[in-house]
Design an enzyme around this catalytic site. Structure first.
Site, PDB file in Angstrom:
ATOM      1  CB  SER A  50      -3.003   1.313  -5.534  1.00  9.84           C
ATOM      2  OG  SER A  50      -2.102   0.918  -7.062  1.00  9.84           O
TER       3      SER A  50
HETATM    4  C1  LIG Z   1      -2.940  -2.182  -9.037  1.00  8.02           C
HETATM    5  S1  LIG Z   1      -2.898  -2.094 -10.997  1.00  8.02           S
HETATM    6  C2  LIG Z   1      -2.503  -0.212 -11.725  1.00  8.02           C
HETATM    7  C3  LIG Z   1      -1.649   0.343 -10.546  1.00  8.02           C
HETATM    8  C4  LIG Z   1      -1.156   2.562 -11.179  1.00  8.02           C
HETATM    9  N1  LIG Z   1      -0.314   1.927 -10.325  1.00  8.02           N
HETATM   10  C5  LIG Z   1      -2.607   2.483 -10.441  1.00  8.02           C
HETATM   11  O1  LIG Z   1      -3.034   2.714  -9.515  1.00  8.02           O
HETATM   12  O2  LIG Z   1      -3.447   3.475 -11.365  1.00  8.02           O
HETATM   13  C6  LIG Z   1      -1.633  -2.762 -11.669  1.00  8.02           C
HETATM   14  C7  LIG Z   1      -1.511  -2.777 -12.934  1.00  8.02           C
HETATM   15  O3  LIG Z   1       0.187  -3.444 -13.329  1.00  8.02           O
HETATM   16  C8  LIG Z   1      -0.383  -3.966 -15.149  1.00  8.02           C
HETATM   17  N2  LIG Z   1      -0.150  -5.135 -15.447  1.00  8.02           N
HETATM   18  C9  LIG Z   1       0.413  -6.217 -14.933  1.00  8.02           C
HETATM   19  N3  LIG Z   1       1.899  -7.325 -15.450  1.00  8.02           N
HETATM   20  C10 LIG Z   1       1.668  -5.733 -16.591  1.00  8.02           C
HETATM   21  C11 LIG Z   1       2.966  -6.703 -17.624  1.00  8.02           C
HETATM   22  N4  LIG Z   1       3.811  -7.759 -17.530  1.00  8.02           N
HETATM   23  N5  LIG Z   1       2.921  -5.124 -17.656  1.00  8.02           N
HETATM   24  C12 LIG Z   1       3.019  -4.334 -18.224  1.00  8.02           C
HETATM   25  N6  LIG Z   1       1.408  -3.563 -17.011  1.00  8.02           N
HETATM   26  C13 LIG Z   1       1.393  -4.812 -16.485  1.00  8.02           C
HETATM   27  C14 LIG Z   1      -1.856  -4.059 -14.719  1.00  8.02           C
HETATM   28  O4  LIG Z   1      -2.838  -4.016 -16.373  1.00  8.02           O
HETATM   29  C15 LIG Z   1      -2.594  -2.691 -13.815  1.00  8.02           C
HETATM   30  O5  LIG Z   1      -2.809  -1.994 -14.980  1.00  8.02           O
END
Ligand SMILES: C[S@@+](CC[C@H](N)C(=O)[O-])C[C@H]1O[C@@H](n2cnc3c(N)ncnc32)[C@H](O)[C@@H]1O
Length: 216
Positions: A50
């Site tokens: 993010s």
């Molecule tokens: C915007 S990204 C990463 C955000 C993190 N806060 C960062 O800045 O590194 C959102 C993350 O949510 C994960 N994600 C999506 N659906 C998910 C689920 N059902 N369970 C766990 N992780 C999930 C994705 O793989 C992704 O890595």
């Protein structure tokens, strides 16, 4: 980076400034990716780290529930950046759990945190990063004072509401195309209040298969 976020009024808190300066974002982005530009960056697997202003906003919204000794859950922990920030805020007496459903990202996030200022907390075990479906939360260390969800949910998962402590706060993007960052407070009597902080654009909180295929 933090100086600019302060100038634009995104960061008001001294504690959040200190934490974002202590946890070097440069350790959490793929090689060759500009780390300090205020924009989300691809980390593979249809996921992103993010933007710094979103990290700052979520830290500010959760600051009061990230006091020493408190418990926090980071759903969709991705790179591990925010999980590391949370862990430094709650300290060694607290407990921070990151849950991410892409195993390769979890392995990478453990390496990233291991190089950061939060490495001792990972080693001691007050910070842990797990492979799992974050929609189910992580009951083992519930209830949580703070829950952050880093991906947009169509609806707020009931398991996450159940795992929020009375007096606790969840910050979660909600919606599909149009999304709002919701601030959900569980009052001491267990009742829930919800407000919208701002419009946002996050990757979906979905199944691993749908994310990899990019079908959501
Ligand atoms: C915007 S990204 C990463 C955000 C993190 N806060 C960062 O800045 O590194 C959102 C993350 O949510 C994960 N994600 C999506 N659906 C998910 C689920 N059902 N369970 C766990 N992780 C999930 C994705 O793989 C992704 O890595």
């Amino acid at each position: 980076m933090t100086e600019q976020l302060r100038r634009y009024g995104v960061i008001k808190s001294q504690k959040v400034t200190e934490i974002m300066e202590t946890v070097d974002r440069g350790l959490f982005v793929p090689e060759g990716t500009p780390a300090y530009v205020d924009s989300p960056m691809s980390i593979g697997y249809n996921a992103t780290i993010s933007a710094p202003h979103m990290h700052a906003m979520c830290l500010e919204l959760l600051e009061e529930r990230l006091q020493p000794g408190m418990h926090a859950l980071d759903v969709g922990s991705g790179t591990g950046y925010l999980t590391a920030c949370f862990a430094l805020m709650v300290g060694p007496q607290g407990r921070v759990v990151g849950v991410e459903h892409i195993p390769e990202l979890v392995a990478w996030s453990i390496k990233n945190v291991g190089k950061s200022a939060a490495a001792p907390l990972l080693k001691e075990g007050s910070l842990s990063l797990h492979v799992g479906d974050g929609r189910k939360g992580w009951p083992e260390h519930a209830p949580y004072d703070a829950i952050h969800v880093g991906a947009a949910a169509a609806d707020v998962p009931q398991d996450l509401i159940d795992q929020l402590k009375p007096g606790g706060r969840m910050v979660i993007p909600v919606g599909t195309f149009f999304q709002d960052l919701k601030v959900i407070d569980k009052k001491l009597d267990g009742s829930i209040s919800v407000r919208s902080e701002t419009s946002v654009r996050y990757v979906p909180l979905t199944s691993r298969e749908a994310q990899i295929k990019g079908t959501d």
